[in-house]
Design a protein around this motif. Structure first.
Motif, mmCIF file in Angstrom:
data_model
loop_
_atom_site.group_PDB
_atom_site.id
_atom_site.type_symbol
_atom_site.label_atom_id
_atom_site.label_comp_id
_atom_site.label_asym_id
_atom_site.label_seq_id
_atom_site.Cartn_x
_atom_site.Cartn_y
_atom_site.Cartn_z
ATOM 1 N N MET A 1 0.834 -1.200 0.000
ATOM 2 C CA MET A 1 0.000 0.000 0.000
ATOM 3 C C MET A 1 0.870 1.251 0.000
ATOM 4 S SD MET A 1 -2.916 -1.017 2.801
ATOM 5 C CE MET A 1 -3.884 0.461 2.536
ATOM 6 N N LYS A 2 0.282 2.327 -0.455
ATOM 7 C CA LYS A 2 0.953 3.627 -0.353
ATOM 8 C C LYS A 2 0.504 4.270 0.958
ATOM 9 C CE LYS A 2 1.155 4.414 -5.328
ATOM 10 N NZ LYS A 2 0.644 5.242 -6.463
ATOM 11 N N LEU A 3 1.464 4.425 1.876
ATOM 12 C CA LEU A 3 1.156 4.921 3.211
ATOM 13 C C LEU A 3 1.799 6.280 3.443
ATOM 14 C CD1 LEU A 3 1.867 1.665 5.280
ATOM 15 C CD2 LEU A 3 -0.321 2.416 4.297
ATOM 16 N N LEU A 4 1.037 7.165 4.054
ATOM 17 C CA LEU A 4 1.558 8.459 4.485
ATOM 18 C C LEU A 4 1.564 8.458 6.013
ATOM 19 C CD1 LEU A 4 2.364 11.450 3.883
ATOM 20 C CD2 LEU A 4 -0.090 11.984 3.991
ATOM 21 N N ILE A 5 2.706 8.838 6.593
ATOM 22 C CA ILE A 5 2.819 8.772 8.059
ATOM 23 C C ILE A 5 3.116 10.152 8.632
ATOM 24 C CG2 ILE A 5 4.084 7.781 10.004
ATOM 25 C CD1 ILE A 5 4.528 5.271 8.312
ATOM 26 N N PHE A 6 2.201 10.634 9.456
ATOM 27 C CA PHE A 6 2.406 11.880 10.189
ATOM 28 C C PHE A 6 3.030 11.552 11.542
ATOM 29 C CE2 PHE A 6 -1.197 12.952 7.396
ATOM 30 C CZ PHE A 6 -0.706 14.099 6.802
ATOM 31 N N GLY A 7 3.989 12.369 11.965
ATOM 32 C CA GLY A 7 4.692 12.083 13.214
ATOM 33 C C GLY A 7 5.880 11.159 12.979
ATOM 34 N N SER A 8 6.374 11.151 11.746
ATOM 35 C CA SER A 8 7.395 10.181 11.328
ATOM 36 C C SER A 8 8.729 10.336 12.041
ATOM 37 C CB SER A 8 7.609 10.275 9.817
ATOM 38 O OG SER A 8 8.033 11.586 9.464
ATOM 39 N N THR A 9 8.996 11.486 12.638
ATOM 40 C CA THR A 9 10.276 11.679 13.331
ATOM 41 C C THR A 9 10.159 11.391 14.825
ATOM 42 O OG1 THR A 9 9.810 14.040 13.632
ATOM 43 C CG2 THR A 9 11.080 13.415 11.666
ATOM 44 N N LEU A 16 7.657 2.990 13.187
ATOM 45 C CA LEU A 16 6.503 2.740 12.318
ATOM 46 C C LEU A 16 6.914 2.858 10.853
ATOM 47 C CD1 LEU A 16 3.447 2.241 12.039
ATOM 48 C CD2 LEU A 16 3.136 4.723 12.182
ATOM 49 N N VAL A 17 7.667 3.907 10.528
ATOM 50 C CA VAL A 17 8.164 4.086 9.158
ATOM 51 C C VAL A 17 9.040 2.904 8.761
ATOM 52 C CG1 VAL A 17 9.712 5.459 7.706
ATOM 53 C CG2 VAL A 17 8.024 6.605 9.161
ATOM 54 N N GLU A 18 9.957 2.526 9.635
ATOM 55 C CA GLU A 18 10.883 1.447 9.298
ATOM 56 C C GLU A 18 10.161 0.112 9.137
ATOM 57 O OE1 GLU A 18 14.084 1.636 12.110
ATOM 58 O OE2 GLU A 18 14.925 3.428 11.164
ATOM 59 N N GLN A 23 8.060 -4.078 5.470
ATOM 60 C CA GLN A 23 6.956 -4.921 5.018
ATOM 61 C C GLN A 23 6.595 -4.666 3.559
ATOM 62 O OE1 GLN A 23 3.662 -4.787 7.816
ATOM 63 N NE2 GLN A 23 5.057 -5.007 9.549
ATOM 64 N N GLY A 24 7.363 -3.800 2.910
ATOM 65 C CA GLY A 24 7.195 -3.616 1.474
ATOM 66 C C GLY A 24 6.235 -2.524 1.052
ATOM 67 N N HIS A 25 5.766 -1.751 1.992
ATOM 68 C CA HIS A 25 4.871 -0.656 1.636
ATOM 69 C C HIS A 25 5.670 0.505 1.035
ATOM 70 C CE1 HIS A 25 1.488 -2.556 3.586
ATOM 71 N NE2 HIS A 25 2.217 -2.744 4.677
#
Ligand SMILES: NC(=O)c1ccc[n+]([C@@H]2O[C@H](COP(=O)([O-])OP(=O)(O)OC[C@H]3O[C@@H](n4cnc5c(N)ncnc54)[C@H](OP(=O)(O)O)[C@@H]3O)[C@@H](O)[C@H]2O)c1
Length: 87
Positions: A1-9, A16-18, A23-25
């Motif tokens: 899936m194409k995921l956008l993550i807020f709070g990534s830092t 969560l990003v890693e 998992q291939g997203h």
């Protein structure tokens, strides 16, 4: 899936990003300061912006399948970024 993550830092956002990348997203990390990301992955996508800027949020969500939101305010537990930023 194409995921956008807020709070990534953040403390939760980074793993969560890693994990999503592992998992291939296809992950786009939304960050005020991309230099803070320090992601050990060859091709992370990055969207620079502030969640309180509607324009930067609208641009980042274009074409995404899902959005994950782990905004926070550090150890302070004060402020309105969780309610206002998520809204
Ligand atoms: N950590 C825990 O053990 C824990 C446990 C239960 C629940 N939670 C909840 O999970 C959430 C995340 O927690 P956390 O510990 O990962 O928080 P954190 O380390 O403080 O990270 C917060 C993230 O939100 C970003 N952010 C804040 N204001 C922003 C803005 N205006 N625009 C864009 N990004 C913004 C920060 O970016 P910058 O790097 O630019 O500041 C950072 O990436 C919080 O709601 C917290 O209450 C955490």
């Amino acid at each position: 899936m194409k995921l956008l993550i807020f709070g990534s830092t953040g403390s939760i956002g980074r793993p969560l990003v890693e994990q999503a990348l592992e998992q291939g997203h296809t992950v786009t990390a939304f960050a005020r300061t991309p230099a803070k990301l320090d992601i050990q992955h060859p091709n992370p996508k990055v969207a620079q912006g502030d969640v309180m800027s509607l324009a930067s949020v609208e641009k980042a969500v274009q074409g995404q399948d899902a959005v994950l939101c782990v905004l926070g305010s550090g150890g302070q537990r004060k402020g309105t970024i969780r309610s206002e930023g998520t809204r």
